[in-house]
Design a protein around this motif. Structure first.
Motif, PDB file in Angstrom:
ATOM      1  N   ARG A  32      45.297  35.022  35.499  1.00 20.59           N
ATOM      2  CA  ARG A  32      45.396  34.478  36.863  1.00 20.59           C
ATOM      3  C   ARG A  32      45.630  35.570  37.898  1.00 20.59           C
ATOM      4  NH1 ARG A  32      48.147  28.479  36.823  1.00 20.59           N
ATOM      5  NH2 ARG A  32      46.623  27.584  35.390  1.00 20.59           N
ATOM      6  N   VAL A  33      46.488  36.529  37.600  1.00 22.11           N
ATOM      7  CA  VAL A  33      46.755  37.611  38.553  1.00 22.11           C
ATOM      8  C   VAL A  33      45.504  38.467  38.736  1.00 22.11           C
ATOM      9  CG1 VAL A  33      48.091  39.730  38.903  1.00 22.11           C
ATOM     10  CG2 VAL A  33      49.247  37.635  38.186  1.00 22.11           C
ATOM     11  N   ASN A  35      42.338  37.574  38.280  1.00 18.89           N
ATOM     12  CA  ASN A  35      41.341  36.800  39.025  1.00 18.89           C
ATOM     13  C   ASN A  35      41.726  36.672  40.491  1.00 18.89           C
ATOM     14  OD1 ASN A  35      39.665  36.423  36.849  1.00 18.89           O
ATOM     15  ND2 ASN A  35      40.515  34.432  36.309  1.00 18.89           N
ATOM     16  N   ASP A  36      43.001  36.540  40.773  1.00 19.88           N
ATOM     17  CA  ASP A  36      43.475  36.437  42.149  1.00 19.88           C
ATOM     18  C   ASP A  36      43.128  37.714  42.915  1.00 19.88           C
ATOM     19  OD1 ASP A  36      44.855  35.228  44.310  1.00 19.88           O
ATOM     20  OD2 ASP A  36      46.656  36.377  43.806  1.00 19.88           O
ATOM     21  N   ARG A  37      43.393  38.857  42.320  1.00 23.64           N
ATOM     22  CA  ARG A  37      43.095  40.139  42.967  1.00 23.64           C
ATOM     23  C   ARG A  37      41.584  40.331  43.139  1.00 23.64           C
ATOM     24  NH1 ARG A  37      48.020  41.195  44.318  1.00 23.64           N
ATOM     25  NH2 ARG A  37      49.551  41.483  42.685  1.00 23.64           N
ATOM     26  N   ALA A  40      40.365  38.213  45.984  1.00 22.02           N
ATOM     27  CA  ALA A  40      40.815  38.758  47.261  1.00 22.02           C
ATOM     28  C   ALA A  40      39.928  39.915  47.688  1.00 22.02           C
ATOM     29  CB  ALA A  40      42.265  39.205  47.164  1.00 22.02           C
ATOM     30  N   SER A  49      44.850  36.596  51.447  1.00 18.73           N
ATOM     31  CA  SER A  49      44.323  35.576  50.552  1.00 18.73           C
ATOM     32  C   SER A  49      44.890  35.635  49.131  1.00 18.73           C
ATOM     33  CB  SER A  49      42.798  35.679  50.501  1.00 18.73           C
ATOM     34  OG  SER A  49      42.434  36.911  49.930  1.00 18.73           O
ATOM     35  N   LEU A  50      45.862  36.521  48.885  1.00 19.02           N
ATOM     36  CA  LEU A  50      46.457  36.576  47.551  1.00 19.02           C
ATOM     37  C   LEU A  50      47.332  35.349  47.309  1.00 19.02           C
ATOM     38  CD1 LEU A  50      47.553  40.305  47.125  1.00 19.02           C
ATOM     39  CD2 LEU A  50      45.677  39.128  45.996  1.00 19.02           C
ATOM     40  N   SER A  51      47.150  34.722  46.171  1.00 17.91           N
ATOM     41  CA  SER A  51      47.963  33.563  45.815  1.00 17.91           C
ATOM     42  C   SER A  51      49.289  33.977  45.197  1.00 17.91           C
ATOM     43  CB  SER A  51      47.219  32.674  44.824  1.00 17.91           C
ATOM     44  OG  SER A  51      46.008  32.232  45.373  1.00 17.91           O
ATOM     45  N   CYS A  58      53.616  34.431  39.806  1.00 16.71           N
ATOM     46  CA  CYS A  58      52.591  33.610  39.156  1.00 16.71           C
ATOM     47  C   CYS A  58      53.231  32.630  38.175  1.00 16.71           C
ATOM     48  CB  CYS A  58      51.574  34.499  38.447  1.00 16.71           C
ATOM     49  SG  CYS A  58      50.292  33.590  37.586  1.00 16.71           S
TER      50      CYS A  58
END
Length: 106
Positions: A32-33, A35-37, A40, A49-51, A58
């Motif tokens: 998840r981290v 994919n988030d990066r 972004a 836009s980072l979750s 996370c």
């Protein structure tokens, strides 16, 4: 069970289950981290836009939003990858120890 192929098979099956279960939360958070990066960077607005701010963030967000069981999403595909590896490599190692090197079981 007496020492022999069946014991090694059962023990390797159990070790595969344990390894998969213990590594599942870390695999989920890592995925998840990452994919988030990546998303972004695609959006060219990385800071807005980072979750997730960190791996810990996370975990906290995942547990709050989806519950603790969400940390084990993807467990079955992970076990399908690790399970056969453990069920082949551990009994094979015991076979090699005994028949190639002449070492007895502990």
């Amino acid at each position: 069970l007496e020492e022999g192929p069946w014991l090694f098979f059962v023990a390797s099956f159990a070790s595969g289950l344990c390894a998969t279960t213990l590594s599942a939360p870390a695999d989920l958070v890592k995925t998840r981290v990452m994919n988030d990066r990546a998303m972004a960077q695609v959006n060219q607005a990385a800071r807005t836009s980072l979750s997730f701010r960190s791996a810990t963030d996370c975990v906290v967000q995942t547990v709050r939003q989806e519950g603790a069981r969400a940390l084990f999403k993807g467990w079955l595909p992970s076990w399908l990858r690790l399970g056969p590896h453990f069920m082949i490599s551990w009994p094979l190692m015991e076979f090699v120890r005994k028949h190639l090197f002449g070492l007895d079981y502990f």
